[in-house]
Motif scaffolding. Sequence first.
Motif, PDB file in Angstrom:
ATOM      1  N   GLY A  63       0.788  -1.225   0.000  1.00  0.00           N
ATOM      2  CA  GLY A  63       0.000   0.000   0.000  1.00  0.00           C
ATOM      3  C   GLY A  63       0.813   1.264   0.000  1.00  0.00           C
ATOM      4  N   ARG A  64       2.044   1.192  -0.501  1.00  0.00           N
ATOM      5  CA  ARG A  64       2.921   2.367  -0.501  1.00  0.00           C
ATOM      6  C   ARG A  64       2.325   3.518  -1.299  1.00  0.00           C
ATOM      7  NH1 ARG A  64       8.429   0.758  -2.598  1.00  0.00           N
ATOM      8  NH2 ARG A  64       8.830   0.180  -0.423  1.00  0.00           N
ATOM      9  N   GLY A  65       1.756   3.202  -2.465  1.00  0.00           N
ATOM     10  CA  GLY A  65       1.198   4.264  -3.311  1.00  0.00           C
ATOM     11  C   GLY A  65       0.056   4.990  -2.637  1.00  0.00           C
ATOM     12  N   LEU A  66      -0.852   4.232  -2.018  1.00  0.00           N
ATOM     13  CA  LEU A  66      -1.998   4.846  -1.356  1.00  0.00           C
ATOM     14  C   LEU A  66      -1.553   5.703  -0.176  1.00  0.00           C
ATOM     15  CD1 LEU A  66      -5.046   5.171  -1.069  1.00  0.00           C
ATOM     16  CD2 LEU A  66      -5.073   3.086   0.332  1.00  0.00           C
ATOM     17  N   VAL A 107      -1.857  -0.375 -11.564  1.00  0.00           N
ATOM     18  CA  VAL A 107      -1.805  -0.292 -13.025  1.00  0.00           C
ATOM     19  C   VAL A 107      -0.378   0.005 -13.477  1.00  0.00           C
ATOM     20  CG1 VAL A 107      -4.190   0.542 -13.085  1.00  0.00           C
ATOM     21  CG2 VAL A 107      -2.309   2.197 -13.136  1.00  0.00           C
ATOM     22  N   HIS A 108      -0.172  -0.007 -14.793  1.00  0.00           N
ATOM     23  CA  HIS A 108       1.119   0.297 -15.398  1.00  0.00           C
ATOM     24  C   HIS A 108       1.412   1.785 -15.184  1.00  0.00           C
ATOM     25  CE1 HIS A 108       3.994   0.913 -18.803  1.00  0.00           C
ATOM     26  NE2 HIS A 108       4.434  -0.262 -18.371  1.00  0.00           N
ATOM     27  N   ARG A 109       2.403   2.074 -14.353  1.00  0.00           N
ATOM     28  CA  ARG A 109       2.601   3.442 -13.892  1.00  0.00           C
ATOM     29  C   ARG A 109       3.080   4.427 -14.959  1.00  0.00           C
ATOM     30  NH1 ARG A 109       6.044   1.671  -8.747  1.00  0.00           N
ATOM     31  NH2 ARG A 109       6.762   0.245 -10.383  1.00  0.00           N
ATOM     32  N   LEU A 117       4.545  12.426 -23.365  1.00  0.00           N
ATOM     33  CA  LEU A 117       5.102  11.513 -24.366  1.00  0.00           C
ATOM     34  C   LEU A 117       6.405  10.878 -23.875  1.00  0.00           C
ATOM     35  CD1 LEU A 117       4.456  13.637 -27.594  1.00  0.00           C
ATOM     36  CD2 LEU A 117       3.134  11.664 -26.766  1.00  0.00           C
ATOM     37  N   VAL A 118       7.237  11.670 -23.188  1.00  0.00           N
ATOM     38  CA  VAL A 118       8.535  11.168 -22.737  1.00  0.00           C
ATOM     39  C   VAL A 118       8.382  10.071 -21.683  1.00  0.00           C
ATOM     40  CG1 VAL A 118      10.623  11.801 -21.455  1.00  0.00           C
ATOM     41  CG2 VAL A 118       9.822  13.241 -23.327  1.00  0.00           C
ATOM     42  N   VAL A 119       7.477  10.238 -20.723  1.00  0.00           N
ATOM     43  CA  VAL A 119       7.380   9.250 -19.640  1.00  0.00           C
ATOM     44  C   VAL A 119       6.851   7.909 -20.142  1.00  0.00           C
ATOM     45  CG1 VAL A 119       7.104  10.984 -17.842  1.00  0.00           C
ATOM     46  CG2 VAL A 119       5.073  10.022 -18.929  1.00  0.00           C
ATOM     47  N   LEU A 120       6.223   7.893 -21.307  1.00  0.00           N
ATOM     48  CA  LEU A 120       5.747   6.629 -21.865  1.00  0.00           C
ATOM     49  C   LEU A 120       6.898   5.716 -22.286  1.00  0.00           C
ATOM     50  CD1 LEU A 120       2.701   7.814 -24.021  1.00  0.00           C
ATOM     51  CD2 LEU A 120       2.640   6.586 -21.839  1.00  0.00           C
ATOM     52  N   THR A 121       8.112   6.263 -22.354  1.00  0.00           N
ATOM     53  CA  THR A 121       9.277   5.439 -22.694  1.00  0.00           C
ATOM     54  C   THR A 121       9.786   4.636 -21.506  1.00  0.00           C
ATOM     55  OG1 THR A 121      10.884   7.195 -22.170  1.00  0.00           O
ATOM     56  CG2 THR A 121       9.960   7.180 -24.402  1.00  0.00           C
ATOM     57  N   LEU A 122       9.309   4.940 -20.313  1.00  0.00           N
ATOM     58  CA  LEU A 122       9.772   4.237 -19.107  1.00  0.00           C
ATOM     59  C   LEU A 122       9.227   2.826 -19.031  1.00  0.00           C
ATOM     60  CD1 LEU A 122       9.327   6.975 -16.336  1.00  0.00           C
ATOM     61  CD2 LEU A 122      11.493   6.074 -17.204  1.00  0.00           C
ATOM     62  N   LYS A 123       9.954   1.968 -18.313  1.00  0.00           N
ATOM     63  CA  LYS A 123       9.445   0.656 -17.927  1.00  0.00           C
ATOM     64  C   LYS A 123       8.845   0.779 -16.534  1.00  0.00           C
ATOM     65  CE  LYS A 123      13.050  -1.604 -20.611  1.00  0.00           C
ATOM     66  NZ  LYS A 123      12.175  -1.727 -21.783  1.00  0.00           N
ATOM     67  N   ASP A 124       7.843  -0.023 -16.252  1.00  0.00           N
ATOM     68  CA  ASP A 124       7.190   0.044 -14.954  1.00  0.00           C
ATOM     69  C   ASP A 124       8.144  -0.369 -13.842  1.00  0.00           C
ATOM     70  OD1 ASP A 124       4.812   0.591 -13.429  1.00  0.00           O
ATOM     71  OD2 ASP A 124       4.652  -1.568 -13.074  1.00  0.00           O
ATOM     72  N   ARG A 125       8.960  -1.378 -14.117  1.00  0.00           N
ATOM     73  CA  ARG A 125       9.931  -1.858 -13.134  1.00  0.00           C
ATOM     74  C   ARG A 125      11.213  -2.213 -13.859  1.00  0.00           C
ATOM     75  NH1 ARG A 125       7.253  -2.669  -8.416  1.00  0.00           N
ATOM     76  NH2 ARG A 125       4.987  -2.778  -8.611  1.00  0.00           N
ATOM     77  N   PRO A 126      12.385  -2.147 -13.188  1.00  0.00           N
ATOM     78  CA  PRO A 126      13.636  -2.529 -13.842  1.00  0.00           C
ATOM     79  C   PRO A 126      13.591  -3.992 -14.254  1.00  0.00           C
ATOM     80  CG  PRO A 126      13.973  -2.138 -11.486  1.00  0.00           C
ATOM     81  CD  PRO A 126      12.587  -1.694 -11.808  1.00  0.00           C
ATOM     82  N   GLY A 127      14.075  -4.264 -15.477  1.00  0.00           N
ATOM     83  CA  GLY A 127      14.078  -5.645 -15.942  1.00  0.00           C
ATOM     84  C   GLY A 127      12.711  -6.138 -16.338  1.00  0.00           C
ATOM     85  N   GLU A 128      11.761  -5.236 -16.592  1.00  0.00           N
ATOM     86  CA  GLU A 128      10.417  -5.631 -16.987  1.00  0.00           C
ATOM     87  C   GLU A 128      10.450  -6.448 -18.271  1.00  0.00           C
ATOM     88  OE1 GLU A 128       6.314  -3.157 -17.068  1.00  0.00           O
ATOM     89  OE2 GLU A 128       7.834  -2.475 -18.495  1.00  0.00           O
ATOM     90  N   THR A 129      11.316  -6.056 -19.200  1.00  0.00           N
ATOM     91  CA  THR A 129      11.597  -6.858 -20.387  1.00  0.00           C
ATOM     92  C   THR A 129      13.100  -6.930 -20.531  1.00  0.00           C
ATOM     93  OG1 THR A 129      11.589  -4.940 -21.851  1.00  0.00           O
ATOM     94  CG2 THR A 129       9.496  -6.070 -21.541  1.00  0.00           C
TER      95      THR A 129
END
Length: 415
Positions: free
Chosen positions: A133-136, A277-279, A386-398
């Motif tokens: 619950g860190r986000g909340l 969700v996908h942050r 547009l720029v933040v859409l290049t991020l991965k949700d977590r390191p090593g996601e792919t």
Amino acid sequence: MQVAARSGPWLLVLVGFAALAIAFSVRAVLGLAMPVIETELGWSRSFISGIGALALLVMATAAPFAGGLTDARGPRLLLAGGLTAIGLGAGLVAATGSAVLFTLGFGVVAAFGFTAVATNVVAAAIAKTFEAGRGLATGIGTSGATAGQLLVVPMVALLMQSASWRYGFAALAVLAFVLAVAAFRLLPKNQPRAAGAAAAGNWRQDVRRLVRAPVFHVLFWSFLVCGFTATGAIETHLLPYAAFCGFPPLPSAAAYGVLSAVNFAGMVLSGYLSDRVHRPTLLGAIYVVRAASFVLLLYVAPDIRLLYVFVVLFGLVDYSTIPVTVGLAASHFGVRRIGLAMGLISSGHALGGALGALSGGLLFDLGRSYGALWIGSFVLSLLAGLVVLTLKDRPGETDDAKGAGAPAKVSEALS
């Protein structure tokens, strides 16, 4: 990590909420009082905006150090000391008519307080305290930056209308001193250390690792845009813009209160969604909607109802960037140095805020219009989305992207 058993983790959320409510109310009152101060003291709008910009530059410079202190010592001394500085600065502003003392009080003394009582400090402390619950929890704690203004800013507007803008700053100074004592007594003396935190590591080495990570730059520059469009453009210039459009002070302040209420809902909702969700997609959507809101702002005059439509739309995506940005930073960099990471990223937010505050005042003095500021904010918000859409949700996601391992290495090194 858990705070002291006698207090519980949610006490930190409560104290952080209240501290941010006071700090951000003092910051908001400068914009609310700006037209009155211009008339009473004969100062230009660019000069008063420059004082706000100076405060943000101080915050940009000091934010990484405040973040490092959060990692090393916890939030108790930072919040208590910061509230004391805010009280001193607001009291000096209320008592003086000197340009030098006004600048010193708000742009330096209170600014150091704003640095210590900042969303990145509260968010980092909460991120270290909560796992589930860190986000909340982050959304609720940092929403004090807006929700506390629901009552405070309209009350100050009432004081301004019936007496003087000085009474507003004086009342906020008293509240800051009272809450400083409460924070010092209620929060634990030392934050317990998480596993692995005993080896604090080298501060400069941690900074180098952070700034070499591509994800850091995406978060830094997008947060700079957040600061430009929110702290600089809206926090400093929305109420003067409302006065320029011919709207009375009290309805305008009430609109600001609505903005704060919707901000609260937006931050809590954003925190809730960031756990689910996908942050990067969530953060991108926030910036795109923010961009759209500036188009509406260009056309609010002379109908104050459109101002209320704007504050609802913008409020949903104003400070809602914070829980998502903190969550991404914690995932990519680890929680041991989340204070340092968010301090560096938040220095970008403060720098953007300074640029927005200063440029808004200068553009108004030159052209007697805020149109260029709103158009610039639209373009920057769209680019950030547009720029933040290049991020991965977590390191090593792919593992097919060449750079995917870099953030993971940073996280491992800093954790």
